[in-house]
Design a protein around this motif. Structure first.
Motif, PDB file in Angstrom:
ATOM      1  N   SER A 280      -5.383   8.897   8.160  1.00 26.91           N
ATOM      2  CA  SER A 280      -4.094   8.515   8.742  1.00 26.91           C
ATOM      3  C   SER A 280      -3.386   9.757   9.259  1.00 26.91           C
TER       4      SER A 280
ATOM      5  N   LEU B  69      -4.521  -0.133   2.613  1.00 28.87           N
ATOM      6  CA  LEU B  69      -4.713   1.061   3.433  1.00 28.87           C
ATOM      7  C   LEU B  69      -4.839   2.316   2.566  1.00 28.87           C
TER       8      LEU B  69
ATOM      9  N   CYS C 167      -0.711   0.857  11.966  1.00 24.22           N
ATOM     10  CA  CYS C 167      -0.888  -0.021  10.796  1.00 24.22           C
ATOM     11  C   CYS C 167      -0.574  -1.484  11.107  1.00 24.22           C
TER      12      CYS C 167
ATOM     13  N   SER D 275      -0.119  -2.008   2.624  1.00 19.62           N
ATOM     14  CA  SER D 275      -0.038  -0.576   2.295  1.00 19.62           C
ATOM     15  C   SER D 275      -1.003  -0.225   1.170  1.00 19.62           C
TER      16      SER D 275
END
Length: 107
Positions: free
Chosen positions: A73, A62, A42, A59
């Protein structure tokens, strides 16, 4: 993100959700960076995409990409690694990623 992050099955990916996720410039930069680098942590994606956003904002971006079915992920030790779900996206929406990953046109 929890260790059991939600990844929608490929057959449940919808074009409106994918396009909405890709409409944000930071998320588009993230996808282009993932396509170029392959699986990445990340923090590296954020750095390599040139995104100057807070950790919480990154975050959020993502999570939107993951829940739209654009990325996957996985956890490796203390790191969260991301990959582009290219095969799933190409199967569901042929040509979409190729169009999205093209360099921006000079105006």
């Amino acid at each position: 993100m929890s260790d059991q992050a939600f990844h929608p099955p490929a057959e449940e990916l919808t074009l409106p959700k994918v396009l909405a996720a890709l409409a944000d410039p930071a998320r588009l930069a993230t996808v282009r960076t993932l396509a170029r680098l392959g699986e990445s942590a990340c923090g590296r994606i954020q750095h390599d995409a040139g995104l100057e956003v807070s950790k919480s904002t990154m975050s959020h971006h993502l999570r939107i990409l993951r829940e739209a079915g654009i990325t996957r992920s996985r956890t490796q030790g203390a790191r969260r690694l991301l990959t582009l779900r290219r095969q799933d996206l190409d199967r569901r929406f042929p040509g979409l990623l190729d169009a999205v990953l093209q360099p921006e046109l000079i105006r």
